[in-house]
Design an enzyme around this catalytic site. Sequence first.
Site, PDB file in Angstrom:
ATOM      1  N   LYS A 326     -11.414  91.058  39.676  1.00  0.00           N
ATOM      2  CA  LYS A 326     -11.765  92.336  40.307  1.00  0.00           C
ATOM      3  C   LYS A 326     -10.704  93.409  40.083  1.00  0.00           C
ATOM      4  O   LYS A 326      -9.558  93.122  39.739  1.00  0.00           O
ATOM      5  CB  LYS A 326     -12.039  92.117  41.802  1.00  0.00           C
ATOM      6  CG  LYS A 326     -13.345  91.348  42.027  1.00  0.00           C
ATOM      7  CD  LYS A 326     -13.786  91.325  43.467  1.00  0.00           C
ATOM      8  CE  LYS A 326     -15.161  90.679  43.588  1.00  0.00           C
ATOM      9  NZ  LYS A 326     -15.624  90.566  44.986  1.00  0.00           N
ATOM     10  N   ARG A 360     -15.129  81.745  44.663  1.00  0.00           N
ATOM     11  CA  ARG A 360     -16.201  82.174  43.751  1.00  0.00           C
ATOM     12  C   ARG A 360     -15.537  82.698  42.478  1.00  0.00           C
ATOM     13  O   ARG A 360     -14.804  83.692  42.514  1.00  0.00           O
ATOM     14  CB  ARG A 360     -17.057  83.253  44.416  1.00  0.00           C
ATOM     15  CG  ARG A 360     -18.278  83.671  43.622  1.00  0.00           C
ATOM     16  CD  ARG A 360     -19.102  84.692  44.411  1.00  0.00           C
ATOM     17  NE  ARG A 360     -20.329  85.065  43.703  1.00  0.00           N
ATOM     18  CZ  ARG A 360     -20.408  86.029  42.798  1.00  0.00           C
ATOM     19  NH1 ARG A 360     -19.327  86.735  42.476  1.00  0.00           N
ATOM     20  NH2 ARG A 360     -21.561  86.301  42.204  1.00  0.00           N
TER      21      ARG A 360
END
Length: 378
Positions: A326, A360
């Site tokens: 991210k 995740r």
Amino acid sequence: MVVEVLSNELNIKNYLKLLGVDGGGVNILAAKAEMHLVAIKDLHVGGANILKQDALSVGADLAVPKGTVIAAQKRVNALLIATTKELEILARKELAQPFGLKELALKLKKIAKVKKPKECEIMGVINANDDSFFSGSRFLERDAVVMIEQMIEEGADIIDIGAVSSRPNAAIVSATEELERITPILELIKEKNIAQNVRLSIDSYEPLVIQKALDAGFTIVNDITGLENDAVCELCASYEATAVIMHMQGTPQTMQNSPAYNSVLDDVYSFFSERIEKAEHFGIKDIVLDVGIGFGKSLEDNISLIKNLEHFLTLEKKLLVGASRKSMIDKIFPSSVEQRLSGTLALHLEAFRNGAAMLRVHDVYAHKQALEVQKALL
């Protein structure tokens, strides 16, 4: 005589057993070795003075602002520094005290019982769309099934499949189009009985799509809206599916437009408390909490959540963290999405240390290896 300075990350129970300490002594001594820092906000000054004295009497301490002893302010913030054993004793002492200390005692009792997970499950990411932020996670039909099988071989415990991007400013996709994108993969998964080899998670908040996935053998619903839709709650309950409740401020289209919180820890905690109550009202029995890294959060918010995951363990649910590749990594060390694996591993290993039981990820093998090394160190 030899003196060794040991790490605070020492597995104290194992070490005590190796020393030959008796069974009862192991638990007692281990509770004395675990240190907690508990921030207490808006505490009545009378309660602060009582708690300070009680903390000192059991070997703990309470940091308070200057002037607290003379009640210079009616309410104060404080920091309690105590071992697990000291928290247990304090919790009993404060039950009989005024100024809100009884409520605090119940919270301290919960904190003392918190146990961080010793294992961490890996959730591999498959995107059945062409606009997810990381191109390496995009797969269609048979390619997706090949990648699922590869992730299983690499050590994935769960495969999370979605057909709509939730990156900032992502295009809005109708439930019908989402279903059209994901149906070919669902049919192949059912045809190959993949659900027998790995747990499957549907990354969606659309009831139409979720039901189709549950009918194909999926057992987890990963809902970025945190069970906002009652119909999703009903599906999770009727199929006895695990519900992943994620926190997001705003929507994917608005979430990064100057996100702000009174306290990101308190606000996310309150959100989880409300949604857990809703989920349980509908009869959902298995709940996982996702703090929503990057979903309406500043860099500082994201870091605070990862460093303070233990705050959410008193909710007595598994915690999931998804920081894989991210943009927060780019804000710390400039990098493209393809260059963020190292930063991802650093964030996820820290999340595991602080209480995450599920990660995740886009890179299953790298995480499997890193987690096994981390567990050996701990």
